[in-house]
Motif scaffolding. Structure first.
Motif, PDB file in Angstrom:
ATOM      1  N   GLN A 110       0.843  -1.191   0.000  1.00  0.00           N
ATOM      2  CA  GLN A 110       0.000   0.000   0.000  1.00  0.00           C
ATOM      3  C   GLN A 110       0.878   1.240   0.000  1.00  0.00           C
ATOM      4  O   GLN A 110       1.699   1.433   0.899  1.00  0.00           O
ATOM      5  N   LEU A 111       0.700   2.076  -1.008  1.00  0.00           N
ATOM      6  CA  LEU A 111       1.466   3.309  -1.161  1.00  0.00           C
ATOM      7  C   LEU A 111       0.561   4.487  -0.869  1.00  0.00           C
ATOM      8  O   LEU A 111      -0.478   4.668  -1.517  1.00  0.00           O
ATOM      9  N   SER A 112       0.958   5.286   0.133  1.00  0.00           N
ATOM     10  CA  SER A 112       0.205   6.491   0.474  1.00  0.00           C
ATOM     11  C   SER A 112       1.064   7.718   0.175  1.00  0.00           C
ATOM     12  O   SER A 112       2.095   7.621  -0.483  1.00  0.00           O
ATOM     13  N   ALA A 113       0.635   8.855   0.694  1.00  0.00           N
ATOM     14  CA  ALA A 113       1.315  10.107   0.361  1.00  0.00           C
ATOM     15  C   ALA A 113       2.726  10.175   0.924  1.00  0.00           C
ATOM     16  O   ALA A 113       3.601  10.814   0.334  1.00  0.00           O
ATOM     17  N   ASP A 114       2.972   9.528   2.067  1.00  0.00           N
ATOM     18  CA  ASP A 114       4.284   9.675   2.707  1.00  0.00           C
ATOM     19  C   ASP A 114       4.901   8.357   3.158  1.00  0.00           C
ATOM     20  O   ASP A 114       5.895   8.356   3.870  1.00  0.00           O
ATOM     21  N   ARG A 115       4.312   7.211   2.748  1.00  0.00           N
ATOM     22  CA  ARG A 115       4.893   5.937   3.172  1.00  0.00           C
ATOM     23  C   ARG A 115       4.434   4.807   2.272  1.00  0.00           C
ATOM     24  O   ARG A 115       3.421   4.895   1.581  1.00  0.00           O
ATOM     25  N   LEU A 116       5.225   3.739   2.316  1.00  0.00           N
ATOM     26  CA  LEU A 116       4.840   2.500   1.652  1.00  0.00           C
ATOM     27  C   LEU A 116       4.854   1.398   2.689  1.00  0.00           C
ATOM     28  O   LEU A 116       5.832   1.242   3.428  1.00  0.00           O
ATOM     29  N   THR A 117       3.769   0.664   2.750  1.00  0.00           N
ATOM     30  CA  THR A 117       3.634  -0.416   3.718  1.00  0.00           C
ATOM     31  C   THR A 117       3.540  -1.743   2.983  1.00  0.00           C
ATOM     32  O   THR A 117       2.720  -1.901   2.068  1.00  0.00           O
ATOM     33  N   ALA A 118       4.396  -2.671   3.355  1.00  0.00           N
ATOM     34  CA  ALA A 118       4.389  -4.012   2.772  1.00  0.00           C
ATOM     35  C   ALA A 118       4.084  -5.014   3.875  1.00  0.00           C
ATOM     36  O   ALA A 118       4.754  -5.027   4.917  1.00  0.00           O
ATOM     37  N   GLU A 119       3.074  -5.835   3.639  1.00  0.00           N
ATOM     38  CA  GLU A 119       2.704  -6.860   4.603  1.00  0.00           C
ATOM     39  C   GLU A 119       2.859  -8.232   3.963  1.00  0.00           C
ATOM     40  O   GLU A 119       2.612  -8.403   2.767  1.00  0.00           O
ATOM     41  N   GLY A 120       3.288  -9.181   4.763  1.00  0.00           N
ATOM     42  CA  GLY A 120       3.484 -10.504   4.187  1.00  0.00           C
ATOM     43  C   GLY A 120       3.714 -11.552   5.254  1.00  0.00           C
ATOM     44  O   GLY A 120       3.462 -11.340   6.449  1.00  0.00           O
ATOM     45  N   THR A 121       4.207 -12.683   4.786  1.00  0.00           N
ATOM     46  CA  THR A 121       4.464 -13.824   5.648  1.00  0.00           C
ATOM     47  C   THR A 121       5.805 -14.428   5.280  1.00  0.00           C
ATOM     48  O   THR A 121       6.117 -14.566   4.096  1.00  0.00           O
ATOM     49  N   VAL A 122       6.587 -14.758   6.273  1.00  0.00           N
ATOM     50  CA  VAL A 122       7.828 -15.481   6.024  1.00  0.00           C
ATOM     51  C   VAL A 122       7.563 -16.957   6.333  1.00  0.00           C
ATOM     52  O   VAL A 122       7.103 -17.306   7.417  1.00  0.00           O
ATOM     53  N   SER A 123       7.791 -17.793   5.322  1.00  0.00           N
ATOM     54  CA  SER A 123       7.567 -19.230   5.459  1.00  0.00           C
ATOM     55  C   SER A 123       8.870 -19.906   5.862  1.00  0.00           C
ATOM     56  O   SER A 123       9.919 -19.686   5.247  1.00  0.00           O
ATOM     57  N   ILE A 124       8.802 -20.744   6.887  1.00  0.00           N
ATOM     58  CA  ILE A 124       9.971 -21.474   7.393  1.00  0.00           C
ATOM     59  C   ILE A 124       9.683 -22.962   7.252  1.00  0.00           C
ATOM     60  O   ILE A 124       8.766 -23.487   7.893  1.00  0.00           O
ATOM     61  N   ARG A 125      10.437 -23.629   6.395  1.00  0.00           N
ATOM     62  CA  ARG A 125      10.263 -25.067   6.183  1.00  0.00           C
ATOM     63  C   ARG A 125      11.556 -25.779   6.590  1.00  0.00           C
ATOM     64  O   ARG A 125      12.629 -25.474   6.050  1.00  0.00           O
ATOM     65  N   VAL A 126      11.436 -26.685   7.510  1.00  0.00           N
ATOM     66  CA  VAL A 126      12.596 -27.411   8.025  1.00  0.00           C
ATOM     67  C   VAL A 126      12.528 -28.863   7.541  1.00  0.00           C
ATOM     68  O   VAL A 126      11.556 -29.575   7.826  1.00  0.00           O
ATOM     69  N   LEU A 127      13.551 -29.260   6.786  1.00  0.00           N
ATOM     70  CA  LEU A 127      13.694 -30.649   6.373  1.00  0.00           C
ATOM     71  C   LEU A 127      14.550 -31.365   7.411  1.00  0.00           C
ATOM     72  O   LEU A 127      15.629 -30.886   7.779  1.00  0.00           O
TER      73      LEU A 127
END
Length: 507
Positions: A53-70
């Motif tokens: 999301q880009l607004s007038a004075d900032r950019l916000t990035a939301e997400g998920t970090v996936s951790i897979r352990v073999l």
């Protein structure tokens, strides 16, 4: 006498270029359905940016970090997997705000990860990943581009500038039910590799058509008493339509695509066997159309009559000359990691950042391939190994600096005696860019009250060296470049050898 900015020059100005590093810290317990850990083989971390999301004075990035352990189960004969996820939010504050037609890229990179089993049911995981934001805006820079004064000499320079004219973003989901065919039914998915190959975009009726292929590879543990590792690959075509105001045929369209989320589930067929995979892949796509136009600027000025004061501003011009998206196959043959290896179960690869180099036959993109292997020995024990190889890809020879980006579409392998043959399909995206920062005039002040004294001669001699600029000679002698060239029958404004020049004197 004073001259102020009389025009605006359009440039694509970089207003933000920085990264945000996010930690990965946790004490994770295995789900109940996972068998105990005997040994950790590999911890794979993948950050997914799901919304922006880009607004007038900032950019916000939301997400998920996936951790897979073999890891290996208690008998050390089967590879198992446990998966965890952590949400994240990255916020980039734009101190100077967002200008016209903002374009940006968000790239993720894993900085490091450490994983260890503190008990058969507990994992201690620490690491970090980063999100790199580069944001540019179309900016009108007020400059002096022309001066109407007979006694004032100005130096003009034509610059090519690529400026965004249309921007579009879209998220879409690819949903498919895939059959693994005649292979043994699936018990557990161990690893999924996903790559996106796009075709050159086309503009039709004011809309952009984007087609491509989703390259999907799943590695799984087979069901039954004699479990083994199998792999299955699919290529899923897709087509998307973009609405973007201002898109025109003559614009150069640049596309950026990334996987935002993936959900792959094991599904039974009509007979109740787990031979189907229900796939849901979310993709973020952005398209930017650039127009390249010449921009005339003034870089220097002097007068034959009086001293001149200048004010300047450094302006960065970026000209996107060409772009190319190609698919390449790299084949490498390496020795098996150990004499005791009986069967290679899985191979996956990662690419180092690419480098561009010119050779006698043309340009090449080169880098390193990091190979990761799971292999079973003659006693049935599974081990984890790593190998490194180099790759070289042909690249067109174009003017400008190459901005190259590579990604692995799929990795296949075959075992031949004591050798392992690895085939890596790589998507190479090249963009040739001419970038130059120059000092441009924003103000000229000529102090006519302090006039130069009259000249006593009409000509003078100047002993010039090879490589000298006629502009600097004319400025020093307070005359015009054109008069020096005419008097000395010169065709170029930079001298190719030592010589004596006749300098006509003005004033």
């Amino acid at each position: 006498m004073e001259f102020l900015p009389n025009n605006s020059v359009m440039v694509n100005e970089c207003v933000y270029d920085d990264r945000d590093e996010r930690p990965i810290d946790g004490d994770f317990l295995l789900p109940e359905y996972c068998p105990d850990i005997a040994a950790v083989l590999k911890c794979n971390v993948t950050p997914y940016i799901q919304s922006r999301q880009l607004s007038a004075d900032r950019l916000t990035a939301e997400g998920t970090v996936s951790i897979r352990v073999l890891y290996l189960d208690e008998e050390r004969k089967n590879v198992r997997v446990c998966e965890f996820s952590q949400p994240f939010t990255s916020m980039f504050t734009l101190k100077n705000g967002v200008g016209t037609m903002p374009t940006y890229t968000l790239d993720t990179a894993v900085e490091y990860v450490n994983c260890r089993a503190t008990s058969p049911r507990r994992l201690d995981i620490h690491g970090a990943f980063s999100i790199h934001l580069r944001l540019c805006c179309a900016t009108a820079v007020p400059l002096l581009t022309d001066v109407n004064d007979d006694g004032l000499f100005v130096r003009r320079k034509d610059m090519m500038s690529s400026v965004p004219m249309a921007v579009a973003e879209k998220s879409f989901t690819i949903n498919e039910v895939l059959d693994i065919g005649s292979r043994a039914p699936v018990e557990t998915l161990l690893r999924t590799a996903c790559g996106i190959q796009t075709e050159p975009p086309r503009i039709m009726g004011g809309k952009l058509v984007l087609k491509g292929v989703l390259c999907l590879k799943n590695i799984y543990l087979t069901a039954g008493d004699e479990s083994d590792t199998e792999q299955v690959t699919h290529e899923i075509p897709f087509s998307q339509l973009f609405d973007a105001e201002g898109l025109e045929d003559e614009l150069l369209c640049c596309v950026d695509m990334s996987v935002a989320a993936q959900d792959i589930r094991i599904t039974p067929n009509q007979a109740g066997e787990n031979t189907l995979l229900t796939v849901s892949i979310k993709v973020n796509a952005s398209v930017c159309g650039y127009r390249t136009t010449p921009q005339a600027v003034l870089t220097d000025a002097y007068s034959a009559k009086c001293p001149v004061q200048q004010e300047t501003r450094t302006v960065s011009f970026e000209n996107i000359c060409a772009q190319d998206i190609t698919r390449h196959t790299v084949k490498e043959t390496v020795d098996l990691p150990a004499e005791s290896v009986d069967k290679v179960l899985d191979v996956w690869t990662e690419l180092s950042p690419p480098n561009y180099r010119m050779t006698v036959t043309g340009g090449v993109i080169e880098g390193h391939i990091q190979m990761f292997m799971l292999a079973r020995d003659k006693d049935g024990q599974v081990g984890y190994y790593e190998r490194t190889a180099e790759y070289t890809l042909p690249c067109q020879s174009q003017k400008g600096t190459v901005k190259a980006k590579t990604c692995v579409l799929r990795t296949d392998f075959s075992q031949n005696g004591s050798k392992l043959e690895v085939r890596v399909d790589i998507l190479l995206t090249c963009q040739w860019v001419e970038s130059q920062s120059i000092s441009c005039l924003t103000k000229i002040s000529a102090d006519e009250s302090v006039a130069y004294p009259p000249r006593r001669t009409a000509l003078k001699l100047y002993y010039a060296d090879e490589g000298e600029s006629l502009w600097e000679i004319a400025k020093c002698c307070r005359t015009s470049v054109e008069s020096i060239m005419a008097e000395n029958n010169l065709d170029e404004d930079v001298l190719v050898k030592n010589c004596m020049l006749i300098i006509p004197v003005c004033g």
